[in-house]
Design a protein around this motif. Structure first.
Motif, PDB file in Angstrom:
ATOM      1  N   GLN A 293       0.842  -1.208   0.000  1.00  0.00           N
ATOM      2  CA  GLN A 293       0.000   0.000   0.000  1.00  0.00           C
ATOM      3  C   GLN A 293       0.874   1.254   0.000  1.00  0.00           C
TER       4      GLN A 293
ATOM      5  N   TRP B  29       2.261   1.817  -3.508  1.00  0.00           N
ATOM      6  CA  TRP B  29       1.258   2.381  -4.415  1.00  0.00           C
ATOM      7  C   TRP B  29       0.954   3.830  -4.057  1.00  0.00           C
ATOM      8  N   ALA B  30       0.862   4.086  -2.737  1.00  0.00           N
ATOM      9  CA  ALA B  30       0.534   5.443  -2.305  1.00  0.00           C
ATOM     10  C   ALA B  30       1.628   6.427  -2.726  1.00  0.00           C
TER      11      ALA B  30
ATOM     12  N   ARG C 296     -11.256  -4.230  -3.922  1.00  0.00           N
ATOM     13  CA  ARG C 296     -10.932  -3.157  -2.985  1.00  0.00           C
ATOM     14  C   ARG C 296      -9.850  -2.247  -3.573  1.00  0.00           C
TER      15      ARG C 296
ATOM     16  N   GLU D 243      -9.519   1.742  -5.772  1.00  0.00           N
ATOM     17  CA  GLU D 243      -8.576   2.812  -5.432  1.00  0.00           C
ATOM     18  C   GLU D 243      -7.809   3.297  -6.657  1.00  0.00           C
TER      19      GLU D 243
ATOM     20  N   VAL E 214      -5.437   1.733  -8.336  1.00  0.00           N
ATOM     21  CA  VAL E 214      -4.029   1.358  -8.443  1.00  0.00           C
ATOM     22  C   VAL E 214      -3.825   0.145  -9.355  1.00  0.00           C
TER      23      VAL E 214
ATOM     24  N   GLU F 230     -14.497  -4.875   5.119  1.00  0.00           N
ATOM     25  CA  GLU F 230     -14.876  -4.177   6.339  1.00  0.00           C
ATOM     26  C   GLU F 230     -16.174  -4.767   6.901  1.00  0.00           C
TER      27      GLU F 230
ATOM     28  N   GLY G 251      -8.234   7.885   0.189  1.00  0.00           N
ATOM     29  CA  GLY G 251      -8.034   6.448   0.015  1.00  0.00           C
ATOM     30  C   GLY G 251      -6.567   6.118  -0.051  1.00  0.00           C
ATOM     31  N   LEU G 252      -6.257   5.087  -0.809  1.00  0.00           N
ATOM     32  CA  LEU G 252      -4.884   4.620  -0.885  1.00  0.00           C
ATOM     33  C   LEU G 252      -3.997   5.618  -1.612  1.00  0.00           C
ATOM     34  N   THR G 253      -4.534   6.198  -2.666  1.00  0.00           N
ATOM     35  CA  THR G 253      -3.688   7.050  -3.497  1.00  0.00           C
ATOM     36  C   THR G 253      -3.742   8.512  -3.091  1.00  0.00           C
TER      37      THR G 253
ATOM     38  N   ILE H  91      -8.516   0.074   4.225  1.00  0.00           N
ATOM     39  CA  ILE H  91      -7.950   1.192   3.449  1.00  0.00           C
ATOM     40  C   ILE H  91      -8.827   2.436   3.601  1.00  0.00           C
ATOM     41  N   ARG H  92      -9.208   2.728   4.823  1.00  0.00           N
ATOM     42  CA  ARG H  92      -9.963   3.944   5.110  1.00  0.00           C
ATOM     43  C   ARG H  92      -9.069   4.854   5.945  1.00  0.00           C
TER      44      ARG H  92
END
Lengths: 444, 308
Positions: free
Chosen positions: A91, A94-95, A113, A117, A119, A402, B52-54, B272-273
């Motif tokens: 993560q 990617w972030a 999921r 996002e 990615v 979740e 989010g993630l990005t 991923i929150r």
């Protein structure tokens, strides 16, 4: 005084110099791969990310070597992390948005999921352009790697849960081996004979050890469901009488002492441990246990799971998938690798031959790679369950993890612990789940 | 102490100060700015965004906070955390004090005892948790002992499922935490006890105070600053409990032992929150901050400083 000042400035400069040189030392290393790539000319290097123990990593390494032997123009660089660290670290990569560090191909679960996002690369155009055959996958399996109707990943394997049974224990208890079409009633009759209790009525040998997480099989076999729609849900369906009966069937196995309670099972070291030590005559598990049982030389075989009268055979279609990063800077090479990984004769066959997976591709499952003369003898049982694969085990929307991890599974744990009955537990679960879905804007 | 604080002036540049001093602290100060101040400011921004993630998607206003207040699991995790605070903090203080008083006596081999009681503090918590999981197993040694004891006394007893039932899972986390941290409390108390002047005991003795009165009216007031420090320190620690439930029960069963910080972790890395996790972290911060301020205010009533 002056001398002290000069000295202190000198020390400071020295410290700064050290700090800077330390920083500078890192930079060339980071730049190295591109340097090598330029020197070698037309080779492309792609990064391949997966989790796993050193043994699993050895299998992946072997697969990477086989690929590079066939495709010398592509170099595979491995990025391997233990399961516990893998997701937080990938993560972070990617972030960062830095294409130099983002893995080109990665092992992932759950795919929707991450697709949500942004990615992951949408694989539809590649599939269309290369004519890659999606029909070879087990039914329902690709759904787990789809987001908004498009394919974002290829499941490497499929989780096929079957009953493993200890032949010696069946013989000792005088119980006939399970047939391929046995029912819940047959199962209960066998369980009663296989279970051994002490004078206080406490079970010493269990008929079954099954993780609490396997409950969806009983629910779906009985015609129940978790949600009304697994992509765009509007309500929780666990309060449906068929669902409740499926959960209660599993709970009663535990309440009657036939099956180990979930918490006791994990304390005892998991189903493989209790099966090998003879504390349980049967387990419900996927094919990942085969190599351990073969290595231990156990006298066992497998059977399809029993189904209720009037019910249907059902196996939850899901498995971790190979995906491509949308931030990959070598997408064509990544696709070549992905396609090879997920082909008969390529990665699928190699993993299957090593006993690492039950393949996602039907052609590989029906090939000599899987149909070996090693135990278990009844491989048809696994094929039978796999052919009954379908959606119903989990949701394919981004918030599923979740919902499942915070509401559904914890709610059911009270049932597995014998603290609540199925009907009251699912009433609470569904109330929360429906609120959760509404809060997240479902149905969309 | 109080007079010291009031005589301190806020930061002000004085020409006679050497500027090189600031250069020397620059490396760590820059690190502090980037990795603490910036990170904290970012998390505040994230908590008011859809993140989010990005990264940033849109401004969310108070939505993350509103969602949390409606989230039953957040309330459950909060209730669990309150349970941890009201059990762990007093028990740890009391046990630590009892151990410190015991080991403040002139007994043979006192150093060995102090070492033994302090050992859990320097032991890896994961190793400790594995041992406790075995000890507290349904048919493990603890339950065998309890069964034997109650059987001998003729008391009806059914062995608790420490890790697998929602009534007892929190207690197993409490037991692990007490085992792990009480040694630290003991050492700090031990140091405080040794700082109590002998003359005061002699004077109290002369005045006819018995052992309990000497403890109650001499020892306790004189070590109250230590108690105050430990109380604040351990309360914050209990608010931030993560490793103990994580390694002991994974928060289960049925989220019965899930702590707030564990839920923050799950929100960030499972769901991923990042926005929800940041909002929770800020709510936790505000609660801890308010409690600490309140305690600081209340200390006038029960903490005795010798210098005053």
């Amino acid at each position: 005084m002056q001398l002290k000042r000069t000295m202190s400035i000198g020390v400071l400069v020295l410290v700064m110099a050290l700090v800077l040189s330390a920083c500078a030392g890192i930079a060339p290393q980071a730049a190295a791969p591109t340097g090598e790539q330029a020197a070698a000319g037309e080779t492309t290097t792609i990064t391949w990310a997966f989790w796993g123990s050193p043994e699993e990593a050895a299998s992946h390494k072997m697969v990477a070597d086989a690929f590079m032997a066939e495709h010398p123009e592509i170099q595979i660089e491995i990025w391997n992390q233990p399961w516990d660290d893998y997701f937080t670290k990938i993560q972070a990569l990617w972030a960062s948005g830095d294409t130099k560090v983002i893995p080109d191909v990665a092992f992932l679960w759950p795919t929707p999921r991450y697709a949500a996002e942004g990615v992951l690369e949408n694989l539809d155009p590649y599939i269309e352009a290369s004519g890659y055959d999606l029909n070879d996958y087990w039914p329902g399996l690709l759904e787990s790697a789809k987001y908004q109707g498009s394919v974002y990943g290829f499941p490497r394997d499929i989780e096929v849960n079957v009953i493993y049974y200890n032949k010696d224990m069946f013989d000792a208890a005088g119980v006939a081996y399970p047939s391929n079409d046995w029912t819940w009633d047959d199962f209960l009759a066998a369980a009663e004979k296989l279970t051994q209790k002490d004078a206080n009525g406490v079970t010493t040998v269990y008929a079954l050890a099954a993780e609490g997480g396997k409950w969806a099989k009983w629910v779906n076999q009985n015609g129940g469901a978790i949600l009304d729609d697994y992509v765009n849900p509007s309500k929780c369906m666990l309060t449906d009488p068929a669902s409740v009966a499926g959960i209660q069937f599993f709970a009663d196995l535990m309440n009657n002492g036939y099956a180990m309670r979930d918490a006791d099972l994990s304390q005892a070291g998991g189903d493989a441990a209790v099966f090998m030590s003879g504390q349980a005559a049967m387990i419900l598990q996927n094919t990942s246990r085969v190599s351990a049982f073969n290595a231990a030389g156990m006298n066992y075989d497998v059977a399809p799971a029993p189904i209720p009268a009037g019910g249907k055979r059902w196996n939850g279609a899901g498995g971790a998938a190979w995906v491509m990063s949308s931030g990959s800077d070598n997408k064509d090479a990544a696709w070549t690798f992905l396609q090879w990984l997920q082909s008969a004769g390529g990665g699928e066959t190699l993993y299957t031959e090593r006993g690492e997976i039950f393949p996602a591709l039907q052609s590989v499952a029906n090939s000599p790679a899987f149909m070996t003369d090693q135990p278990p003898a009844n491989k048809e049982a696994i094929i039978t369950e796999a052919a009954a694969s379908d959606v119903g085990g989990f949701g394919y929307f981004p918030e599923w993890d979740e919902l499942s991890g915070s509401i559904i599974e914890p709610g059911l744990q009270t049932v597995w612990a014998g603290e609540a009955d199925a009907a009251s537990a699912v009433a609470a679960i569904c109330a929360q789940a429906d609120q959760f879905l509404a809060d997240n804007g479902y149905p969309k | 102490m109080a007079s010291h604080a009031s005589s301190r002036r806020p930061f002000r540049w004085r020409p006679d100060q050497q500027w090189e001093g600031y250069l020397f602290i620059l490396p760590s100060f820059a690190g502090f700015l980037i990795f603490i101040v910036l990170a904290v400011a970012m998390s505040l921004g994230i908590s008011f965004s859809d993140w989010g993630l990005t990264g940033f998607k849109s401004f969310a206003g108070l939505r993350n906070y509103q969602q949390l207040l409606r989230d039953p699991l957040f309330w459950q995790a909060s209730t669990n955390t309150v349970f941890y605070i009201v059990t762990i903090v007093p028990m740890q203080l009391a046990l630590g004090l009892v151990m410190a008083v015991g080991l403040n006596q002139a007994i043979r081999g006192v150093t060995v005892y102090r070492l033994i009681y302090f050992m859990p503090v320097v032991t890896t918590i994961v190793a400790g948790a594995i041992v406790f999981r075995l000890l507290l197993a349904t048919n493990g040694p603890v339950n065998s002992l309890l069964t034997t004891l109650t059987g001998a006394l003729g008391v009806p007893f059914s062995a608790p499922n420490w890790l697998g039932s929602s009534q007892f899972s929190k207690w197993s986390v409490v037991i692990l935490t007490l085992w792990k941290n009480t040694g630290f409390t003991m050492v700090v108390y031990l140091a405080a006890l040794q700082g109590v002047p002998k003359e005061l005991y002699d004077a109290a003795h002369t005045d006819g105070a018995n052992a309990w009165q000497r403890f109650r009216h001499v020892t306790l007031p004189l070590i109250s600053p230590t108690t105050f420090f430990l109380f604040i320190f351990q309360m914050i620690g209990a608010f931030q409990l993560f490793t103990e439930p994580f390694v002991m029960t994974r928060g289960g069963p049925a989220n019965s032992s899930l702590s707030v910080v564990q839920y923050i972790y799950l929100a960030a890395f499972r769901d991923i929150r990042m926005d929800k996790a940041a909002a929770m972290a800020w709510m936790l911060f505000i609660v801890i901050f308010a409690f600490t301020l309140f305690q600081n205010f209340m200390q006038k009533r029960w903490v005795y400083y010798e210098s005053e």
